[in-house]
Design an enzyme around this catalytic site. Structure first.
Site, short mmCIF file in Angstrom:
data_model
loop_
_atom_site.label_atom_id
_atom_site.label_comp_id
_atom_site.label_asym_id
_atom_site.label_seq_id
_atom_site.Cartn_x
_atom_site.Cartn_y
_atom_site.Cartn_z
N GLU A 177 0.82 -1.22 0.00
CA GLU A 177 0.00 0.00 0.00
C GLU A 177 0.85 1.26 0.00
OE1 GLU A 177 -2.84 0.31 3.23
OE2 GLU A 177 -3.52 2.29 2.59
N LYS A 219 -2.42 -1.99 -3.16
CA LYS A 219 -3.49 -1.14 -2.59
C LYS A 219 -3.09 0.31 -2.75
CE LYS A 219 -6.06 -0.14 1.66
NZ LYS A 219 -6.64 -0.67 2.89
#
Ligand code: 5MM
Length: 345
Positions: A177, A219
């Protein structure tokens, strides 16, 4: 490392119509969320609120996995069942946040670095034993005057890849992420530029550190105008620029991209995800384009609950509705009319 297992888990995380609930707020973050509704941030309240989400009937049609915080992965529901088992019994995959949040990056005013590598190998093995099958590490890139620096992008990308390699060794799918924050007045083109530079460096590091791209989930942020920008870009422009940016930077070997909501309102995040999926299908993008929303799924149930247990049914209803419309957006079949159907769900 069992790459077949990692691939199967990664594919299940972004299965058709499904996405991830990010319920991994650290204690400070969940306290801020609870403060906003005047709920006390006790261990029991955190347990009850999260159990309410996890035990929402039918939500498993839309939710493939839940990212847990360390407290929750060890916690039992009110009836003594482990929270992990509550999820597993519904076919929902438990995951775990393993970063230890951000701290100032030395010699880089205004920029942050994510901590958590110390002892990570042991922690990952323990979490696997507790039932986790994927993990999450969030790196934060800030747009501002003269930032981000290449130093900040490089340092964060290096740590993300170190984390991802260790996860695969422990048979946990790493959610990678790198979040470019939407805070600020910047244009969508500036967000494109920074997101592109960040993703390029992340994939350079992942390759350097021999991470198998077929067993990870990315992500990222969507490519958006800054939250306080004038003339914020439309969903169509967001979709066009987001898909273009990812086609330029994310290898086709990656099975799925699960967007964060990043402080957008829940309906804005849903409309943008829908437009992104429509655009991706028009241009034949190679990856599943799903969601891993925290605030995008939880803002409505948190408000409906308001810290009062008598409101749990209302809160479940609100969560079910957000999961349902976000799932539709993940398939590019959302329409604003669905927002009016909430009473009928
Ligand atoms: C749910 O919040 C996660 C944990 O945040 P902290 O480390 O600040 O406690 C966060 O990483 C979250 O998973 C991502 O930011 C995505 O959530 P949003 O709300 O942006 O979709």
């Amino acid at each position: 490392m069992d790459i077949q297992q990692l691939r199967a888990t990664a594919r299940a995380m972004v299965a058709e119509g499904k996405g991830i609930l990010a319920a991994d707020e650290s204690t400070g973050t969940i306290k801020r969320r609870f403060d906003s509704i005047n709920a006390e941030c006790t261990e029991q309240n955190r347990r009850d609120y999260r159990e309410m989400l996890f035990r929402t009937d039918g939500a498993n049609e839309f939710i493939s996995g839940v990212i847990l915080y360390d407290e929750t992965i060890r916690q039992k529901a009110a009836d003594g069942t482990l929270m992990v088992k509550v999820l597993q019994d519904q076919g929902i995959i438990p995951g775990i946040k393993v970063d230890r949040s951000t701290n100032p990056l030395v010699n880089a005013p205004g920029e942050v670095i994510t901590d958590g590598l110390d002892g990570l190998r042991d922690r990952l093995n323990e979490y696997h034993g507790l039932g986790a099958r994927f993990a999450k590490w969030r790196a934060v890139i800030t747009i501002g005057d003269g930032i981000p620096s290449q130093y900040c992008i490089d340092a964060n990308a290096h740590l993300l890849a170190r984390y991802a390699a260790l996860c695969q060794e422990a048979n946990l799918v790493p959610i990678v992420e790198p979040e470019v924050l939407m805070d600020g007045t910047h244009t969508i083109d500036r967000c494109y530029e920074v997101t592109e530079a960040t993703l390029r460096q992340v994939y350079r590091e992942l390759a350097q550190q021999r991470v198998d791209l077929t067993g990870i989930i990315l992500k990222p942020n969507m490519v958006l105008s800054g939250k306080d920008a004038s003339n914020r870009a439309s969903a169509e422009e967001v979709a066009e620029k987001t898909v273009a940016c990812f086609l330029n930077t994310v290898p086709a070997a990656v099975p799925g991209i699960a967007f964060l909501s990043g402080g957008q309102s829940d309906d804005e995040a849903t409309a943008n995800l829908d437009a992104i999926n429509r655009r991706a299908s028009d241009v034949g993008a190679p990856w599943e384009l799903s969601f891993s929303f925290g605030r995008g799924l939880q803002a409505a149930p948190l408000k409906a609950w308001g810290g009062v247990s008598a409101n749990f049914d209302k809160a479940r209803h609100a969560y079910y509705h957000r999961a349902k419309v976000t799932s539709a957006a993940r398939m590019g079949s959302y329409s604003v009319d669905m927002e009016r159907e909430v009473a009928a769900d």
